[in-house]
Design a protein around this motif. Structure first.
Motif, mmCIF file in Angstrom:
data_model
loop_
_atom_site.group_PDB
_atom_site.id
_atom_site.type_symbol
_atom_site.label_atom_id
_atom_site.label_comp_id
_atom_site.label_asym_id
_atom_site.label_seq_id
_atom_site.Cartn_x
_atom_site.Cartn_y
_atom_site.Cartn_z
ATOM 1 N N ALA A 96 -32.482 -8.117 63.272
ATOM 2 C CA ALA A 96 -31.831 -8.258 61.961
ATOM 3 C C ALA A 96 -31.695 -9.705 61.518
ATOM 4 N N GLU A 97 -31.512 -10.632 62.445
ATOM 5 C CA GLU A 97 -31.262 -12.022 62.072
ATOM 6 C C GLU A 97 -32.524 -12.873 61.992
ATOM 7 N N SER A 98 -33.684 -12.292 62.283
ATOM 8 C CA SER A 98 -34.898 -13.114 62.346
ATOM 9 C C SER A 98 -35.947 -12.766 61.302
ATOM 10 N N ALA A 99 -35.588 -11.958 60.305
ATOM 11 C CA ALA A 99 -36.549 -11.572 59.273
ATOM 12 C C ALA A 99 -36.867 -12.739 58.347
ATOM 13 N N GLU A 100 -38.144 -12.917 58.069
ATOM 14 C CA GLU A 100 -38.603 -13.954 57.135
ATOM 15 C C GLU A 100 -39.591 -13.316 56.157
ATOM 16 N N ILE A 101 -39.266 -13.329 54.867
ATOM 17 C CA ILE A 101 -40.146 -12.753 53.851
ATOM 18 C C ILE A 101 -41.323 -13.696 53.609
ATOM 19 N N ILE A 102 -42.548 -13.138 53.681
ATOM 20 C CA ILE A 102 -43.757 -13.932 53.468
ATOM 21 C C ILE A 102 -44.247 -13.821 52.030
ATOM 22 N N THR A 103 -44.424 -12.590 51.548
ATOM 23 C CA THR A 103 -44.873 -12.412 50.169
ATOM 24 C C THR A 103 -44.592 -10.993 49.695
ATOM 25 N N THR A 104 -44.414 -10.873 48.374
ATOM 26 C CA THR A 104 -44.319 -9.571 47.710
ATOM 27 C C THR A 104 -45.400 -9.436 46.648
ATOM 28 N N ASP A 105 -46.400 -10.316 46.679
ATOM 29 C CA ASP A 105 -47.471 -10.325 45.678
ATOM 30 C C ASP A 105 -48.146 -8.952 45.638
ATOM 31 N N PRO A 106 -48.086 -8.243 44.491
ATOM 32 C CA PRO A 106 -48.658 -6.890 44.432
ATOM 33 C C PRO A 106 -50.173 -6.865 44.579
ATOM 34 N N ASP A 107 -50.855 -7.985 44.332
ATOM 35 C CA ASP A 107 -52.301 -8.028 44.547
ATOM 36 C C ASP A 107 -52.646 -8.000 46.036
ATOM 37 N N ILE A 108 -51.685 -8.382 46.865
ATOM 38 C CA ILE A 108 -51.885 -8.401 48.313
ATOM 39 C C ILE A 108 -51.162 -7.235 48.971
ATOM 40 N N ILE A 109 -49.928 -7.008 48.558
ATOM 41 C CA ILE A 109 -49.081 -5.974 49.145
ATOM 42 C C ILE A 109 -48.973 -4.815 48.168
ATOM 43 N N GLY A 110 -49.950 -3.908 48.206
ATOM 44 C CA GLY A 110 -49.863 -2.698 47.414
ATOM 45 C C GLY A 110 -49.291 -1.589 48.271
ATOM 46 N N LYS A 111 -49.964 -0.452 48.285
ATOM 47 C CA LYS A 111 -49.586 0.626 49.205
ATOM 48 C C LYS A 111 -50.374 0.407 50.490
ATOM 49 N N VAL A 112 -49.781 -0.348 51.392
ATOM 50 C CA VAL A 112 -50.459 -0.756 52.622
ATOM 51 C C VAL A 112 -50.296 0.316 53.689
ATOM 52 N N LYS A 113 -51.403 0.732 54.294
ATOM 53 C CA LYS A 113 -51.299 1.697 55.386
ATOM 54 C C LYS A 113 -51.513 1.056 56.748
ATOM 55 N N GLU A 114 -52.027 -0.180 56.789
ATOM 56 C CA GLU A 114 -52.203 -0.835 58.079
ATOM 57 C C GLU A 114 -52.274 -2.344 57.872
ATOM 58 N N VAL A 115 -51.654 -3.079 58.783
ATOM 59 C CA VAL A 115 -51.763 -4.528 58.827
ATOM 60 C C VAL A 115 -52.303 -4.902 60.193
ATOM 61 N N ARG A 116 -53.199 -5.897 60.239
ATOM 62 C CA ARG A 116 -53.791 -6.300 61.512
ATOM 63 C C ARG A 116 -53.907 -7.818 61.573
ATOM 64 N N VAL A 117 -53.384 -8.401 62.656
ATOM 65 C CA VAL A 117 -53.467 -9.841 62.858
ATOM 66 C C VAL A 117 -54.863 -10.193 63.369
ATOM 67 N N ILE A 118 -55.542 -11.114 62.676
ATOM 68 C CA ILE A 118 -56.857 -11.570 63.110
ATOM 69 C C ILE A 118 -56.726 -12.827 63.959
ATOM 70 N N ASN A 119 -55.929 -13.768 63.489
ATOM 71 C CA ASN A 119 -55.612 -14.972 64.267
ATOM 72 C C ASN A 119 -54.295 -15.524 63.743
ATOM 73 N N ASP A 120 -53.931 -16.746 64.129
ATOM 74 C CA ASP A 120 -52.621 -17.266 63.718
ATOM 75 C C ASP A 120 -52.577 -17.671 62.250
ATOM 76 N N SER A 121 -53.719 -17.583 61.547
ATOM 77 C CA SER A 121 -53.764 -17.935 60.129
ATOM 78 C C SER A 121 -54.047 -16.749 59.224
ATOM 79 N N ILE A 122 -54.826 -15.781 59.697
ATOM 80 C CA ILE A 122 -55.345 -14.716 58.843
ATOM 81 C C ILE A 122 -54.863 -13.359 59.329
ATOM 82 N N ILE A 123 -54.388 -12.545 58.378
ATOM 83 C CA ILE A 123 -54.100 -11.153 58.660
ATOM 84 C C ILE A 123 -54.872 -10.290 57.665
ATOM 85 N N ALA A 124 -55.101 -9.037 58.047
ATOM 86 C CA ALA A 124 -55.794 -8.089 57.182
ATOM 87 C C ALA A 124 -54.833 -6.975 56.789
#
Length: 359
Positions: free
Chosen positions: A47-75
């Motif tokens: 609860a105390e460690s949440a950090e919001i990254i983005t709410t951009d609807p062009d990126i965050i639509g109806k997402v069914k899966e997120v996958r970390v590619i490396n420390d810079s890029i996620i899918a």
């Protein structure tokens, strides 16, 4: 706009297409299991460690899966969008399209799963279109570099990168196999795993439509984890020991059965009562994690329930941590190299959230 829970979307789609398979006699599958309960885990409150990254609807639509590619890029894999998958740069805030929805050579009608191969490329597996496409960030353009990696002769529901150039897939119902291993040429070389333990009526075979699941593979550990969405069972398969399997059952123990429905257009089979147990899975060399929902679908509101915590196991099946989320998530992935958890949560709009797991 609030996104509907992706696990519900997948369950409903699967239930539409459940059909009968044939066999002779009755089969009891996997009679032995190892039970676990939530009290077996070390609870970590995030609860105390949440950090919001983005709410951009062009990126965050109806997402069914997120996958970390490396420390810079996620899918992020989308539903109800012309864009199937986007790559998001956590450092620059820019994004690139990795896959469009369609029937073209480098398009997929529906993405079943995302994984990362040994070369750090994103692997996107299509559902029933016999394409597995790789993608990587393009430092000089607006669209990701993409390549048709495999064209398997068999349909797959989900597929993830395996050891070397192989990949591991949840098979189509025609095979009556839990998983199939495909070689570098896209041809099946072996089968793996088993379905949850249950006695089925004569002439009925278990399929991946009855027991929809997510899977995660650790090529370095030589292990695959399979978490069943509407059944309280998780299995661990060893790629290096002739597919030896550990069966985990829990953390709740409802009386589940498979029932038939339908009529002249075909008979289908589905779990009853309908539970949303697990959704999404990820793996590292030392452990794997599954998203836990643990809700019986009794009301319309239950279909919007999400992941309330993430259950982590070592590869021997021993419970490790329970990562308790401050709000329900629709999907997640863990960057084990940097001890960071990423989720998509409705706050109230779909939001990419990051948690530091170092403490």
């Amino acid at each position: 706009m609030k996104a509907t829970n992706s696990s519900v979307y997948l369950v409903v789609i699967g239930l539409i297409f459940l059909f009968t398979g044939c066999k002779n006699g009755k089969t009891d599958i996997n009679p032995g299991t190892n039970a676990f309960v939530l009290e077996d885990f070390k609870t970590v409150d995030l609860a105390e460690s949440a950090e919001i990254i983005t709410t951009d609807p062009d990126i965050i639509g109806k997402v069914k899966e997120v996958r970390v590619i490396n420390d810079s890029i996620i899918a992020l894999s989308q539903v109800q969008s012309d864009v199937n998958v986007v790559l998001y740069n956590l450092r620059s805030g820019k994004y690139q399209v990795a896959n469009h929805r369609g029937a073209g050579p480098l398009e997929l009608t529906n993405v079943g799963s995302l994984s990362v191969d040994g070369n750090g490329n994103l692997i996107m597996a299509g559902v029933f279109d016999r394409k597995i496409i790789s993608a990587r960030w393009n430092p000089d353009g607006d669209n990701a570099f993409t390549e048709l990696k495999y064209s398997p002769d068999d349909d797959c529901l989900r597929a993830v990168a395996g050891q070397g150039d192989s990949f591991i897939a949840l098979s189509s119902p025609l095979h009556h196999k839990r998983m199939i291993i495909f070689g570098s040429d896209g041809q099946p070389v072996d089968s793996l795993g088993s379905f949850p333990s249950i006695t089925l009526p004569d002439s009925v075979m278990p399929t991946n439509f009855m027991f929809q699941a997510d899977l995660a593979c650790s090529p370095k550990a030589g292990k695959v984890a399979v978490s069943t969405m509407s059944w309280n069972e998780i299995s661990i398969c060893d790629l290096n020991s002739n597919g030896n399997e550990i069966i985990l059952k829990g953390p709740v123990f409802p009386e589940l059965k498979i029932v038939s429905y339908g009529g002249s257009m075909g008979i289908g089979y589905s779990p009853k009562p309908l539970w949303f147990m697990f959704f999404n899975a990820c793996a590292s060399e030392d452990c794997f994690a599954v998203g836990y929902i643990g809700v019986e679908a009794k009301t319309k509101a239950d279909f919007d329930r999400g992941i309330n915590s993430i259950l982590e196991f070592d590869w021997d099946g021993q419970p490790q941590r329970r990562l308790l989320l401050p709000s329900e998530a629709t999907t997640f992935d863990i960057d084990y190299s940097n001890n960071i958890l990423y989720t998509i949560e409705n706050l109230p709009d779909p939001t990419l959230v990051r948690y530091n797991l170092k403490n």
